[in-house]
Scaffold this motif. Structure first.
Motif, PDB file in Angstrom:
ATOM      1  N   PRO A  85     -27.587  19.745  18.287  1.00 16.63           N
ATOM      2  CA  PRO A  85     -28.898  19.150  18.038  1.00 16.63           C
ATOM      3  C   PRO A  85     -28.798  17.640  17.863  1.00 16.63           C
ATOM      4  N   GLY A  86     -29.709  16.917  18.487  1.00 20.67           N
ATOM      5  CA  GLY A  86     -29.705  15.469  18.412  1.00 20.67           C
ATOM      6  C   GLY A  86     -28.921  14.796  19.522  1.00 20.67           C
ATOM      7  N   GLU A  87     -28.194  15.584  20.304  1.00 20.53           N
ATOM      8  CA  GLU A  87     -27.367  15.019  21.370  1.00 20.53           C
ATOM      9  C   GLU A  87     -28.185  14.822  22.648  1.00 20.53           C
ATOM     10  N   THR A  88     -27.984  13.689  23.297  1.00 23.02           N
ATOM     11  CA  THR A  88     -28.602  13.410  24.592  1.00 23.02           C
ATOM     12  C   THR A  88     -27.517  13.442  25.661  1.00 23.02           C
ATOM     13  N   PHE A  89     -27.799  14.118  26.770  1.00 20.80           N
ATOM     14  CA  PHE A  89     -26.800  14.279  27.816  1.00 20.80           C
ATOM     15  C   PHE A  89     -27.497  14.364  29.165  1.00 20.80           C
ATOM     16  N   THR A  90     -26.699  14.429  30.227  1.00 22.33           N
ATOM     17  CA  THR A  90     -27.231  14.543  31.579  1.00 22.33           C
ATOM     18  C   THR A  90     -26.859  15.899  32.154  1.00 22.33           C
ATOM     19  N   ALA A  91     -27.840  16.581  32.738  1.00 18.51           N
ATOM     20  CA  ALA A  91     -27.603  17.871  33.394  1.00 18.51           C
ATOM     21  C   ALA A  91     -28.368  17.884  34.705  1.00 18.51           C
ATOM     22  N   ALA A  92     -27.672  18.123  35.790  1.00 19.94           N
ATOM     23  CA  ALA A  92     -28.259  18.122  37.138  1.00 19.94           C
ATOM     24  C   ALA A  92     -28.990  16.817  37.430  1.00 19.94           C
ATOM     25  N   GLY A  93     -28.542  15.740  36.811  1.00 19.51           N
ATOM     26  CA  GLY A  93     -29.161  14.440  37.029  1.00 19.51           C
ATOM     27  C   GLY A  93     -30.340  14.147  36.132  1.00 19.51           C
ATOM     28  N   PHE A  94     -30.763  15.122  35.317  1.00 18.52           N
ATOM     29  CA  PHE A  94     -31.860  14.933  34.379  1.00 18.52           C
ATOM     30  C   PHE A  94     -31.315  14.483  33.019  1.00 18.52           C
ATOM     31  N   THR A  95     -32.065  13.650  32.336  1.00 16.26           N
ATOM     32  CA  THR A  95     -31.736  13.284  30.967  1.00 16.26           C
ATOM     33  C   THR A  95     -32.311  14.336  30.029  1.00 16.26           C
ATOM     34  N   VAL A  96     -31.450  14.920  29.205  1.00 12.53           N
ATOM     35  CA  VAL A  96     -31.836  16.037  28.339  1.00 12.53           C
ATOM     36  C   VAL A  96     -31.484  15.702  26.897  1.00 12.53           C
ATOM     37  N   ARG A  97     -32.365  16.057  25.982  1.00 12.63           N
ATOM     38  CA  ARG A  97     -32.071  15.921  24.560  1.00 12.63           C
ATOM     39  C   ARG A  97     -32.164  17.292  23.910  1.00 12.63           C
ATOM     40  N   ALA A  98     -31.124  17.666  23.165  1.00 15.36           N
ATOM     41  CA  ALA A  98     -31.112  18.929  22.436  1.00 15.36           C
ATOM     42  C   ALA A  98     -31.714  18.714  21.049  1.00 15.36           C
ATOM     43  N   VAL A  99     -32.600  19.620  20.639  1.00 18.43           N
ATOM     44  CA  VAL A  99     -33.271  19.483  19.347  1.00 18.43           C
ATOM     45  C   VAL A  99     -33.295  20.835  18.635  1.00 18.43           C
ATOM     46  N   GLY A 100     -33.711  20.786  17.378  1.00 22.76           N
ATOM     47  CA  GLY A 100     -33.834  22.029  16.612  1.00 22.76           C
ATOM     48  C   GLY A 100     -32.492  22.499  16.099  1.00 22.76           C
ATOM     49  N   GLY A 101     -32.201  23.770  16.303  1.00 19.06           N
ATOM     50  CA  GLY A 101     -30.926  24.307  15.871  1.00 19.06           C
ATOM     51  C   GLY A 101     -30.966  25.721  15.346  1.00 19.06           C
ATOM     52  N   GLU A 102     -32.168  26.211  14.957  1.00 17.91           N
ATOM     53  CA  GLU A 102     -32.256  27.541  14.369  1.00 17.91           C
ATOM     54  C   GLU A 102     -33.287  28.407  15.093  1.00 17.91           C
ATOM     55  N   HIS A 103     -32.929  29.675  15.287  1.00 17.69           N
ATOM     56  CA  HIS A 103     -33.848  30.678  15.821  1.00 17.69           C
ATOM     57  C   HIS A 103     -34.916  30.952  14.773  1.00 17.69           C
ATOM     58  N   ALA A 104     -36.162  31.128  15.206  1.00 22.12           N
ATOM     59  CA  ALA A 104     -37.240  31.470  14.281  1.00 22.12           C
ATOM     60  C   ALA A 104     -36.938  32.812  13.602  1.00 22.12           C
TER      61      ALA A 104
END
Length: 205
Positions: A85-104
């Motif tokens: 969570p909080g990490e920004t990365f590139t996947a298939a050329g797209f800029t992606v940010r991971a957020v959250g962290g917990e299943h509801a």
């Protein structure tokens, strides 16, 4: 950028030769992964990640990367990339940010497992969560059904996130009547441009 809706929680995002798939689970048509160069997996539940289908796709294209939780990345092995969570990365050329962290939560702390939401250049897929990202969201992929979800919570998520447009996902458990009921409430109460994408159908963002 083109967004295509596949079974249940799966979507495919394309822009030129950039092809990214999110949550290809057991209700997902195999065509969703054709030509994709990266997969985002919010968590490891079977309705979000079909391991047999993923394995077959990786055999066809060993360069296919999977970006997911550290625990799941370790289980998947080569080609899987752990993100937090909080990490920004590139996947298939797209800029992606991971957020959250917990299943509801469903009840009594269950299922008690991690879950990542993904922001892909303005498109937000929350997985099995109601997490509200700090970043602006242009397109919200809204869970429509699940043992952890109430209709009120879905409406409140849209009102809080305030996206320009919203499309329902995570809806395999809804009958046609259930889908119509959900769509009616969201169209009236969510203060967003709301529409349902037919299975296999696409919209241009």
């Amino acid at each position: 950028m083109r967004l295509t809706k596949y079974g249940h929680a799966c979507v495919r995002i394309e822009d030129g030769d950039r092809v990214l798939v999110i949550d290809p689970g057991e209700f997902t048509e195999p065509a969703a992964l054709a030509g994709a160069t990266a997969v985002l997996a919010t968590h490891g539940h079977a309705d979000h990640l079909d391991l047999d289908q993923l394995r077959a796709a990786r055999e066809r294209d060993p360069g296919l990367t999977v970006h997911t939780l550290p625990e799941l990345a370790a289980e998947l092995g080569g080609g899987a990339i752990a993100v937090a969570p909080g990490e920004t990365f590139t996947a298939a050329g797209f800029t992606v940010r991971a957020v959250g962290g917990e299943h509801a939560e469903i009840i009594d702390g269950l299922p008690g497992c991690p879950n990542l939401g993904f922001l892909v250049e303005g498109v937000y897929h929350p997985g099995d969560s109601l997490f509200v990202p700090a970043e602006p969201v242009e397109t919200l992929l809204l869970p429509a059904s699940g043992p952890w979800l109430k209709l009120r919570e879905a409406i409140e998520l849209v009102r809080t996130v305030r996206p320009a447009r919203t499309f329902p996902i995570h809806d395999a458990n809804l009958s046609e009547i259930g889908q119509e009921n959900f769509d009616g409430w969201l169209s009236e109460e969510s203060a967003t441009a709301y529409a349902r994408i037919p299975l296999g159908g696409s919209v241009e963002l």
